[in-house]
Design a protein around this motif. Structure first.
Motif, mmCIF file in Angstrom:
data_model
loop_
_atom_site.group_PDB
_atom_site.id
_atom_site.type_symbol
_atom_site.label_atom_id
_atom_site.label_comp_id
_atom_site.label_asym_id
_atom_site.label_seq_id
_atom_site.Cartn_x
_atom_site.Cartn_y
_atom_site.Cartn_z
ATOM 1 N N UNK A 70 59.828 -16.740 6.633
ATOM 2 C CA UNK A 70 59.053 -16.602 7.864
ATOM 3 C C UNK A 70 57.831 -17.512 7.842
ATOM 4 N N UNK A 71 57.198 -17.615 6.646
ATOM 5 C CA UNK A 71 56.046 -18.512 6.528
ATOM 6 C C UNK A 71 56.455 -19.963 6.730
ATOM 7 N N UNK A 72 57.621 -20.332 6.198
ATOM 8 C CA UNK A 72 58.107 -21.693 6.384
ATOM 9 C C UNK A 72 58.417 -21.994 7.836
ATOM 10 N N UNK A 73 58.983 -21.011 8.541
ATOM 11 C CA UNK A 73 59.288 -21.221 9.957
ATOM 12 C C UNK A 73 58.004 -21.357 10.765
ATOM 13 N N UNK A 74 57.014 -20.539 10.418
ATOM 14 C CA UNK A 74 55.738 -20.632 11.125
ATOM 15 C C UNK A 74 55.110 -22.013 10.917
ATOM 16 N N UNK A 75 55.173 -22.500 9.707
ATOM 17 C CA UNK A 75 54.609 -23.827 9.414
ATOM 18 C C UNK A 75 55.356 -24.916 10.186
ATOM 19 N N UNK A 93 41.937 -31.323 9.944
ATOM 20 C CA UNK A 93 42.026 -30.008 10.598
ATOM 21 C C UNK A 93 43.450 -29.456 10.548
ATOM 22 N N UNK A 94 44.425 -30.333 10.774
ATOM 23 C CA UNK A 94 45.829 -29.887 10.724
ATOM 24 C C UNK A 94 46.206 -29.491 9.308
ATOM 25 N N UNK A 95 45.799 -30.296 8.352
ATOM 26 C CA UNK A 95 46.118 -29.967 6.956
ATOM 27 C C UNK A 95 45.493 -28.638 6.540
ATOM 28 N N UNK A 96 44.291 -28.370 7.013
ATOM 29 C CA UNK A 96 43.651 -27.081 6.693
ATOM 30 C C UNK A 96 44.455 -25.913 7.267
ATOM 31 N N UNK A 97 44.922 -26.081 8.517
ATOM 32 C CA UNK A 97 45.712 -25.012 9.147
ATOM 33 C C UNK A 97 47.017 -24.799 8.390
ATOM 34 N N UNK A 101 48.303 -21.510 6.257
ATOM 35 C CA UNK A 101 49.605 -20.865 6.466
ATOM 36 C C UNK A 101 50.328 -20.668 5.136
ATOM 37 N N UNK A 102 50.306 -21.707 4.297
ATOM 38 C CA UNK A 102 50.924 -21.574 2.974
ATOM 39 C C UNK A 102 50.237 -20.492 2.139
ATOM 40 N N UNK A 103 48.911 -20.461 2.229
ATOM 41 C CA UNK A 103 48.137 -19.483 1.446
ATOM 42 C C UNK A 103 48.473 -18.056 1.873
ATOM 43 N N UNK A 104 48.484 -17.801 3.167
ATOM 44 C CA UNK A 104 48.776 -16.455 3.669
ATOM 45 C C UNK A 104 50.223 -16.065 3.359
ATOM 46 N N UNK A 105 51.119 -17.043 3.426
ATOM 47 C CA UNK A 105 52.515 -16.758 3.078
ATOM 48 C C UNK A 105 52.635 -16.343 1.613
ATOM 49 N N UNK A 107 50.299 -15.000 -0.229
ATOM 50 C CA UNK A 107 49.702 -13.662 -0.399
ATOM 51 C C UNK A 107 50.671 -12.577 0.036
ATOM 52 N N UNK A 108 51.285 -12.767 1.211
ATOM 53 C CA UNK A 108 52.244 -11.772 1.702
ATOM 54 C C UNK A 108 53.419 -11.619 0.729
ATOM 55 N N UNK A 109 53.886 -12.727 0.185
ATOM 56 C CA UNK A 109 55.008 -12.670 -0.758
ATOM 57 C C UNK A 109 54.601 -11.949 -2.027
ATOM 58 N N UNK A 110 53.376 -12.226 -2.511
ATOM 59 C CA UNK A 110 52.905 -11.570 -3.731
ATOM 60 C C UNK A 110 52.722 -10.071 -3.520
ATOM 61 N N UNK A 111 52.173 -9.690 -2.379
ATOM 62 C CA UNK A 111 51.996 -8.258 -2.072
ATOM 63 C C UNK A 111 53.342 -7.553 -1.996
ATOM 64 N N UNK A 112 54.301 -8.211 -1.370
ATOM 65 C CA UNK A 112 55.645 -7.639 -1.270
ATOM 66 C C UNK A 112 56.255 -7.440 -2.653
ATOM 67 N N UNK A 113 56.103 -8.445 -3.517
ATOM 68 C CA UNK A 113 56.640 -8.352 -4.880
ATOM 69 C C UNK A 113 55.936 -7.244 -5.674
ATOM 70 N N UNK A 114 54.613 -7.165 -5.527
ATOM 71 C CA UNK A 114 53.856 -6.139 -6.262
ATOM 72 C C UNK A 114 54.200 -4.732 -5.784
ATOM 73 N N UNK A 115 54.374 -4.580 -4.475
ATOM 74 C CA UNK A 115 54.754 -3.262 -3.945
ATOM 75 C C UNK A 115 56.110 -2.820 -4.486
#
Length: 198
Positions: A70-75, A93-97, A101-105, A107-115
């Motif tokens: 999902x993160x890859x599709x968003x990117x 500015x684009x590179x920061x955005x 997106x990569x950073x949040x993806x 984090x979400x993946x790590x939280x999912x794995x930890x849960x």
């Protein structure tokens, strides 16, 4: 007539003692069987909980992959949007955005794995509790001896039968415990020879 009644009473007492002993043995076996059944149930519960732990890990892997996808599709959509607006993808500015997106993806993946790992850990701890319970149930079952229950009941009843025998045969015994109790026994005629059973 009294002698026949006494013999009948003794016979009934002996039969009752035997019946009581067999009943005690049966109850001990039933208790032992129930404990072992509970141990088997606990073992089965532990196995199921281990399966659930493995399933939690497997689901976590799938969910983590979905999050990354999902993160890859968003990117990709973000890049397409910038391209339609003629915005250079290598602009700061684009590179920061895109980096965000990569950073949040991640984090979400790590939280999912930890849960998933926490869920699996909880299942494994519960499985360990079930295995401990099964071990305690088996230990309690092993400490039960139907044979000892039989003998203990028989010995306890035989005292009453023996006291009744001596009371009828020789007049020994009273209401406070008889020849085997703590009370004072009735005095015997010292001139009378008593033929004790061998």
């Amino acid at each position: 007539m009294s002698a026949e009644f006494g013999a009948l009473s003794l016979g009934l007492g002996a039969a009752g003692a035997t019946f009581g002993a067999f009943t005690a043995k049966k109850q001990a076996k039933e208790q032992q069987s129930a404990l072992r059944t509970q141990a088997l149930v606990a073992d089965n519960n532990a196995t199921i909980l281990n399966w659930r732990a493995e399933d939690a890990i497997a689901r976590g892997v799938v969910r983590e992959a979905q999050v990354k996808m999902q993160g890859g599709r968003l990117k990709s959509r973000q890049k397409a949007s910038f391209a339609r607006r003629n915005i250079a993808l290598d602009s700061p500015s684009v590179l920061n955005i895109l980096d965000d997106t990569d950073y949040m993806t991640d984090i979400d993946a790590r939280v999912t794995r930890d849960n998933a790992a926490m869920d699996a850990w909880a299942f494994r701890m519960e499985a360990q509790d079930q295995r401990t319970n099964a071990m305690l149930q088996r230990r309690a079952a092993d400490q039960i001896s139907p044979s000892k229950a039989f003998i203990g009941s028989l010995l306890g009843s035989s005292r009453q039968v023996a006291e009744s025998y001596y009371t009828m045969q020789y007049g020994i015994g009273n209401n406070t415990g008889g020849v085997f109790g703590g009370g004072e026994s009735r005095k015997l005629n010292l001139g009378t020879k008593i033929d004790y059973p061998r």
